[in-house]
Design a protein around this motif. Structure first.
Motif, short mmCIF file in Angstrom:
data_model
loop_
_atom_site.label_atom_id
_atom_site.label_comp_id
_atom_site.label_asym_id
_atom_site.label_seq_id
_atom_site.Cartn_x
_atom_site.Cartn_y
_atom_site.Cartn_z
N ALA A 257 79.72 -126.52 8.31
CA ALA A 257 78.95 -125.44 8.94
C ALA A 257 77.61 -125.95 9.45
N ASP A 258 76.98 -126.85 8.68
CA ASP A 258 75.71 -127.43 9.15
C ASP A 258 75.91 -128.20 10.45
N VAL A 259 77.03 -128.93 10.53
CA VAL A 259 77.32 -129.71 11.74
C VAL A 259 77.57 -128.78 12.91
N ARG A 260 78.36 -127.72 12.68
CA ARG A 260 78.67 -126.81 13.79
C ARG A 260 77.43 -126.07 14.27
N GLU A 261 76.53 -125.71 13.36
CA GLU A 261 75.34 -124.98 13.76
C GLU A 261 74.35 -125.85 14.52
N PHE A 262 74.55 -127.17 14.48
CA PHE A 262 73.66 -128.06 15.22
C PHE A 262 73.87 -127.90 16.73
N ILE A 263 75.05 -127.48 17.15
CA ILE A 263 75.34 -127.33 18.58
C ILE A 263 74.46 -126.25 19.20
N PRO A 264 74.43 -125.01 18.67
CA PRO A 264 73.50 -124.02 19.25
C PRO A 264 72.04 -124.39 19.04
N TYR A 265 71.74 -125.20 18.02
CA TYR A 265 70.37 -125.65 17.78
C TYR A 265 69.89 -126.53 18.94
N MET A 266 70.80 -127.36 19.49
CA MET A 266 70.45 -128.27 20.56
C MET A 266 70.71 -127.70 21.95
N ALA A 267 71.51 -126.64 22.03
CA ALA A 267 71.96 -126.12 23.32
C ALA A 267 70.83 -125.75 24.28
N PRO A 268 69.68 -125.21 23.80
CA PRO A 268 68.63 -124.84 24.78
C PRO A 268 68.09 -126.02 25.60
N ARG A 269 68.29 -127.25 25.15
CA ARG A 269 67.75 -128.41 25.87
C ARG A 269 68.71 -128.92 26.95
N TYR A 270 69.97 -128.53 26.90
CA TYR A 270 70.97 -129.13 27.77
C TYR A 270 71.79 -128.05 28.47
N GLN A 271 72.38 -128.45 29.61
CA GLN A 271 73.41 -127.64 30.21
C GLN A 271 74.69 -127.82 29.38
N PRO A 272 75.58 -126.80 29.36
CA PRO A 272 76.78 -126.92 28.53
C PRO A 272 77.60 -128.18 28.83
N SER A 273 77.72 -128.55 30.10
CA SER A 273 78.53 -129.71 30.45
C SER A 273 77.81 -131.03 30.17
N SER A 274 76.53 -130.97 29.77
CA SER A 274 75.75 -132.19 29.49
C SER A 274 75.58 -132.44 28.01
N MET A 275 76.31 -131.71 27.18
CA MET A 275 76.21 -131.89 25.73
C MET A 275 77.04 -133.06 25.23
N GLY A 276 77.79 -133.71 26.11
CA GLY A 276 78.65 -134.82 25.69
C GLY A 276 77.91 -135.91 24.95
N PRO A 277 76.77 -136.45 25.49
CA PRO A 277 76.05 -137.50 24.75
C PRO A 277 75.54 -137.04 23.39
N VAL A 278 75.21 -135.75 23.25
CA VAL A 278 74.76 -135.24 21.96
C VAL A 278 75.89 -135.31 20.95
N LEU A 279 77.07 -134.87 21.36
CA LEU A 279 78.22 -134.90 20.46
C LEU A 279 78.60 -136.34 20.10
N THR A 280 78.57 -137.23 21.09
CA THR A 280 78.92 -138.62 20.83
C THR A 280 77.91 -139.27 19.88
N GLY A 281 76.62 -139.03 20.12
CA GLY A 281 75.60 -139.60 19.25
C GLY A 281 75.68 -139.08 17.84
N LEU A 282 75.89 -137.77 17.70
CA LEU A 282 75.99 -137.19 16.36
C LEU A 282 77.24 -137.69 15.65
N ARG A 283 78.35 -137.84 16.38
CA ARG A 283 79.57 -138.35 15.77
C ARG A 283 79.36 -139.76 15.23
N ALA A 284 78.63 -140.59 15.97
CA ALA A 284 78.33 -141.95 15.52
C ALA A 284 77.42 -141.92 14.29
N PHE A 285 76.45 -141.01 14.27
CA PHE A 285 75.54 -140.91 13.12
C PHE A 285 76.28 -140.45 11.87
#
Length: 412
Positions: free
Chosen positions: A159-187
């Motif tokens: 749940a903490d991981v899933r809630e990070f998406i709306p936490y970061m969403a205001p900074r990005y367009q929906p289609s530009s969240m790919g690098p965020v997901l990739t970086g978090l997955r690596a972390f």
């Protein structure tokens, strides 16, 4: 250093800034930040050295909580650096913005692994831009966990991981969240090895960002000509901007690679440009086309400041240093686009990415094979180049079915 009131410091810095040849917009932003600084410390009768550090740290906290933008945070840092220099040295001389002090914010509640994560990425041979981007995402994720009250990594849940998406969403367009997901997955994968977090945490992330619902159209020939017409090639800065723009428009180079061009990258005898791409780390060799070479020769012989810098393109303001970041050049292209009245709607893309689209479009219209387009643009993956197929309107029309050839419903 000497004792002085905040108002006196602001006045002295403003007066010293008058000797600098700044664009009106840049000067206005400095004066605005000075005025805000004066208002914030208006009751202080004496400037103390820690004041500058505290003010920047407060701006950094507001940036991390999305109260101010990254551009605003940088403006605060530049203005405070000028104030601090005038306070300590009594004058202003041009210098690069010093790095942020490491002694600033208190340690996070949850154990910090951002530094170890970046060291791991560096040992794996990842590029410096990947280190900065993934490190920033990892720090944002730790800050998100701090705000949710997590003090140990074994407390982190899906749940903490899933809630990070709306936490970061205001900074990005929906289609530009790919690098965020990739970086978090690596972390998260890194944390599983050093903190023993659950291997199932990456599964809480969606597979990819939202699909693109609107395809960014490339510039038309008319838009390209209007853009070129806005550049005054009779001035030194205009000659420089035209030469830099030629590298983007006719060779498809990214902003970061253009501002980092050295004399060693140019082979005049072979008429080639060879470099290692900053984004991908892959070598790239391109022909130095006559239109690009002529623009470069005109800039070098009649406009470029005479310095010992190995960089080809320089800022035309003393002490004539190389560009410090790629946003400077991309911002100038967007300014020319605004002057030409090109695509000023919210969400429209500009800068060198827009010009790379123009090159890809011309190559597609010339029936250039996709592997060659990929090699010209320096793409490391085939799917990166396949995205340009969606903008090849000319050939997409050939795939459309004619409605007259489609059999209609039979009458009963």
């Amino acid at each position: 250093m000497k004792e002085m009131a905040v108002g006196r410091l602001v006045d002295d810095t403003t007066e010293a800034l008058q000797n600098w040849q700044l664009r009106p917009g840049v000067r206005y932003r400095y004066l605005l930040e000075f005025r805000i600084f004066r208002h914030h410390y208006g009751t202080a009768t004496t400037v103390f050295p820690e004041m500058f550090h505290q003010y920047v740290q407060d701006a950094q906290r507001r940036y991390t909580t999305h109260d101010i933008s990254l551009v605003k945070f940088r403006r605060v840092r530049w203005a405070v650096d000028r104030l601090e220099q005038c306070y300590r040295e009594g004058t202003l001389t041009w210098r690069r913005l010093p790095p942020m002090s490491a002694a600033a914010p208190p340690a996070p509640v949850i154990p910090d692994h951002v530094g170890d994560f970046c060291a791991y990425l560096q040992a794996a041979g990842r590029s410096s831009s990947t280190l900065r981007g993934y490190g920033r995402i990892a720090a944002d994720f730790q800050r998100h966990l701090d705000e949710r009250g997590r003090t140990q990594w074994n407390q982190v849940s899906g749940a903490d991981v899933r809630e990070f998406i709306p936490y970061m969403a205001p900074r990005y367009q929906p289609s530009s969240m790919g690098p965020v997901l990739t970086g978090l997955r690596a972390f998260l994968a890194f944390l599983a090895t050093c903190e023993g977090t659950a291997d199932s945490l990456p599964a809480a992330l969606p597979r990819g960002a939202a699909p693109r619902t609107v395809v960014a159209l490339p510039p038309t020939d008319d838009e390209t000509q209007r853009l070129l017409a806005t550049i005054d090639r009779t001035t030194a800065i205009g000659k420089r901007d035209w030469a830099m723009l030629a590298f983007a428009l006719y060779l498809g180079l990214r902003s970061i690679d253009i501002i980092r061009l050295d004399w060693a990258n140019l082979d005049w005898r072979k008429s080639t440009v060879s470099l290692v791409q900053h984004k991908t780390g892959r070598p790239l060799v391109l022909p130095l086309l006559p239109v690009v070479g002529n623009a470069l020769v005109d800039y070098v012989t009649s406009a470029r400041p005479d310095t010992g810098s190995p960089r080809v393109f320089l800022c035309h303001r003393p002490p004539y240093q190389p560009f410090s970041n790629a946003w400077s050049f991309s911002g100038r292209i967007k300014g020319y686009m605004q002057e030409a009245g090109i695509r000023q709607n919210p969400g429209d893309r500009g800068g060198t990415h827009w010009l790379r689209h123009a090159l890809a479009t011309r190559l597609l219209e010339a029936a250039t094979p996709m592997p060659i387009i990929a090699s010209v643009l320096g793409h490391g993956r085939p799917d990166s180049t396949s995205d340009y197929l969606a903008i090849d309107v000319k050939h997409l029309r050939q795939c459309a079915l004619s409605l007259t050839d489609t059999a209609g419903p039979k009458e009963a």
